[in-house]
Enzyme design. Structure first.
Site, PDB file in Angstrom:
ATOM      1  N   SER A 264      33.837  31.511  28.888  1.00  0.00           N
ATOM      2  CA  SER A 264      35.226  31.052  28.922  1.00  0.00           C
ATOM      3  C   SER A 264      35.438  29.848  28.017  1.00  0.00           C
ATOM      4  O   SER A 264      36.567  29.382  27.870  1.00  0.00           O
ATOM      5  CB  SER A 264      35.630  30.679  30.353  1.00  0.00           C
ATOM      6  OG  SER A 264      34.815  29.620  30.839  1.00  0.00           O
TER       7      SER A 264
ATOM      8  N   HIS B 246      36.162  37.957  27.643  1.00  0.00           N
ATOM      9  CA  HIS B 246      36.464  36.963  28.678  1.00  0.00           C
ATOM     10  C   HIS B 246      37.329  37.597  29.765  1.00  0.00           C
ATOM     11  O   HIS B 246      38.540  37.754  29.614  1.00  0.00           O
ATOM     12  CB  HIS B 246      37.179  35.756  28.063  1.00  0.00           C
ATOM     13  CG  HIS B 246      37.527  34.708  29.062  1.00  0.00           C
ATOM     14  ND1 HIS B 246      38.634  33.891  28.950  1.00  0.00           N
ATOM     15  CD2 HIS B 246      36.904  34.332  30.220  1.00  0.00           C
ATOM     16  CE1 HIS B 246      38.691  33.075  29.983  1.00  0.00           C
ATOM     17  NE2 HIS B 246      37.657  33.335  30.766  1.00  0.00           N
TER      18      HIS B 246
ATOM     19  N   GLU C 121      40.311  38.792  27.381  1.00  0.00           N
ATOM     20  CA  GLU C 121      40.399  38.244  26.033  1.00  0.00           C
ATOM     21  C   GLU C 121      39.196  38.743  25.229  1.00  0.00           C
ATOM     22  O   GLU C 121      38.047  38.547  25.636  1.00  0.00           O
ATOM     23  CB  GLU C 121      40.405  36.717  26.064  1.00  0.00           C
ATOM     24  CG  GLU C 121      41.664  36.121  26.661  1.00  0.00           C
ATOM     25  CD  GLU C 121      41.633  34.606  26.721  1.00  0.00           C
ATOM     26  OE1 GLU C 121      42.694  33.987  26.565  1.00  0.00           O
ATOM     27  OE2 GLU C 121      40.538  34.035  26.939  1.00  0.00           O
TER      28      GLU C 121
ATOM     29  N   ASN D  71      43.560  29.506  28.224  1.00  0.00           N
ATOM     30  CA  ASN D  71      43.211  28.127  28.554  1.00  0.00           C
ATOM     31  C   ASN D  71      43.715  27.151  27.503  1.00  0.00           C
ATOM     32  O   ASN D  71      44.041  26.006  27.812  1.00  0.00           O
ATOM     33  CB  ASN D  71      41.693  28.001  28.718  1.00  0.00           C
ATOM     34  CG  ASN D  71      41.198  28.711  29.966  1.00  0.00           C
ATOM     35  OD1 ASN D  71      41.935  28.898  30.917  1.00  0.00           O
ATOM     36  ND2 ASN D  71      39.944  29.134  29.952  1.00  0.00           N
TER      37      ASN D  71
END
Length: 466
Positions: free
Chosen positions: A101, A122, A134, A172
């Site tokens: 991540s 991810h 992802e 993120n």
């Protein structure tokens, strides 16, 4: 297809379960044969079905395997050691994916020795429920590897978005300013519950950013903030000092009993309910509303003219109004969410001597708009959170990390946001977002708010078409 999953923490177990339930044969591996077997038993106990077996070690698991997904600890040294073993034992056509991540896919590709066959996949927690994956493409990742990875994700019933290897990837990264601004608002005197209630009411987020940080752990967020600052070298990614203080005090969030909320006193749900005003029955006299952005001489004159004629409300989040809004005028920011529901921020600031006339609540009752009261800070809460996220999303596209379409899909699926940032940009208009960020930059003197050059060009292009 035969797939190997290495690392049987919550993410690895979930990934293995998703693979098996999609019809793939799965071999699971952990640090020892005993841990591998106990991990398999946990998968079965959690309701996992399908062809899943535990292998004694990575080498034996790789026999005839077509793909390996590692979900071990987020530590580059540990991943390098694992990748060396995989490179020695795996076949020449093995697809190798990392569920990292935060770590660099490029660096892992070099460690593996065949970067064209290594990619990031991810998954989001929990993998059994979250639809997004992802797909992180390194500089040397081969086109065939990307194609195989996309097909694998689709076979799992998931939605894939493509991201070039970059710190924090898409979700993120774009959410980072949401968390930063929420924390800064608290540092500037806004109650955490007000920030969260505004994000939920004005943006439709399923959970407020501060409650979410408490849930995931402030120490985890602080560590990722330190990584972002180090990787980007840009002061706008610097951590918020107040969070560092909470972490040092052991107040790391819900698991510790204290973070932005004190869970022994009040839950976030109760706190959000407490600060939220629900509208009453519609009625009352007519209220004039002036909706605008930054103050100009003509707008100030218009606001004064309306105020002389009767009850008047200013609808704006621009901090420049603080010095020119007339006494007796209500100050709000009205929002319409993606689902059509209304929500309002009502400016009430004893320090700045901004009061709330009674007719403001009458207006909100007429509009059936729930509301929270906020201090007279530039951008207030909702627009400040939203526009900083939009600016980060535009930066991600500007630098070629992801497409606008994939960014929107990622934020909707991973975070439950009803609008992606580019949908928000289209709704508000590039000029409005650009001018709001310029106003925030001027008010705070902080590079956090400097607009992306792509956003500036979009705003100027928008202006030329009028």
């Amino acid at each position: 297809m035969i797939a190997v999953v290495v690392g049987l923490g919550p993410m690895g177990r979930g990934i293995a379960q998703v693979l098996a339930e999609a019809g793939h044969s799965v071999r699971v591996v952990d640090a020892t044969a005993e841990l591998g077997q106990s991990g398999l038993e946990r998968i079965r106990a959690d309701g996992g079905t399908g062809d899943i077996t535990a292998a004694a070690d990575v080498e034996s698991a790789l026999a005839d395997a077509e793909v390996l997904i590692e979900a071990i600890v987020e530590n580059m040294d540990a991943k390098r050691e694992l990748l060396a073993r995989v490179a020695a034992a795996g076949g020449p056509d093995l697809l190798v994916a990392s569920n990292t991540s935060s770590l660099s896919v490029n660096e892992m590709g070099r460690a593996f020795g065949a970067p064209e066959r290594l990619i990031g996949l991810h998954f989001f927690n929990p993998p059994t429920r979250m639809r997004l994956v992802e797909v992180i493409v390194g500089a040397a990742t081969g086109d065939a590897t990307v194609k195989r990875s996309m097909s694998l994700v689709e076979s799992l019933g998931k939605t894939a978005v493509v991201c070039q290897d970059s710190p924090n990837f898409i979700v993120n990264r774009v959410c980072r300013p949401l968390y930063y601004e929420a924390q800064l608002l608290v540092a500037q005197g806004v109650e955490p519950a007000v920030v969260d209630a505004a994000a939920r009411g004005g943006l439709g987020h399923p959970m407020g950013p501060l409650q979410l940080l408490d849930f995931t752990g402030l120490h985890t967020h602080l560590a990722s903030s330190e990584t972002a600052l180090r990787e980007f070298g840009d002061p706008r990614y610097r951590p918020i000092p107040q969070v560092r203080g909470l972490v040092r005090a052991g107040m790391t969030g819900k698991a510790a009993g204290r973070g932005f909320y004190d869970y022994a006193i009040e839950s976030p749900r109760d706190a959000n309910t407490r600060v939220l005003r629900r509208p009453g029955p519609a009625g009352g006299s007519t209220v004039r509303v002036l909706t605008c952005g930054a103050p100009t001489a003509s707008l100030v004159a218009e606001l004064n003219r309306l105020a002389e004629a009767g009850d008047t409300v200013l609808d704006s989040s621009d901090g420049g109004w603080l010095s020119v809004v007339p006494d007796g005028v209500g100050w709000v920011r009205l929002h319409q969410r993606a689902d059509g529901a209304a929500f309002a921020e009502v400016v009430e600031d004893e320090t700045a001597r901004v009061a709330v006339p009674g007719f403001v609540d009458q207006l909100l009752d007429q509009l059936q708009a729930p509301s929270v009261r906020v201090p007279a800070l530039p951008g207030l809460v909702v627009d400040r959170l939203a526009y900083c996220m939009v600016n980060e999303a535009v930066t991600v596209v500007e630098e070629g990390t992801a497409t606008a379409e994939d960014v929107d899909v990622a934020l909707r699926l991973a975070m439950g946001h009803p609008r992606g940032p580019f949908e928000s940009l289209r709704s508000a208009g590039a000029s409005a977002v650009y001018q709001a960020l310029l106003s925030l930059t001027e008010a705070f003197g902080d590079p956090r708010y400097r607009p992306a050059q792509l956003l500036r060009r979009q705003a100027l292009g928008e202006a030329r078409t009028r």
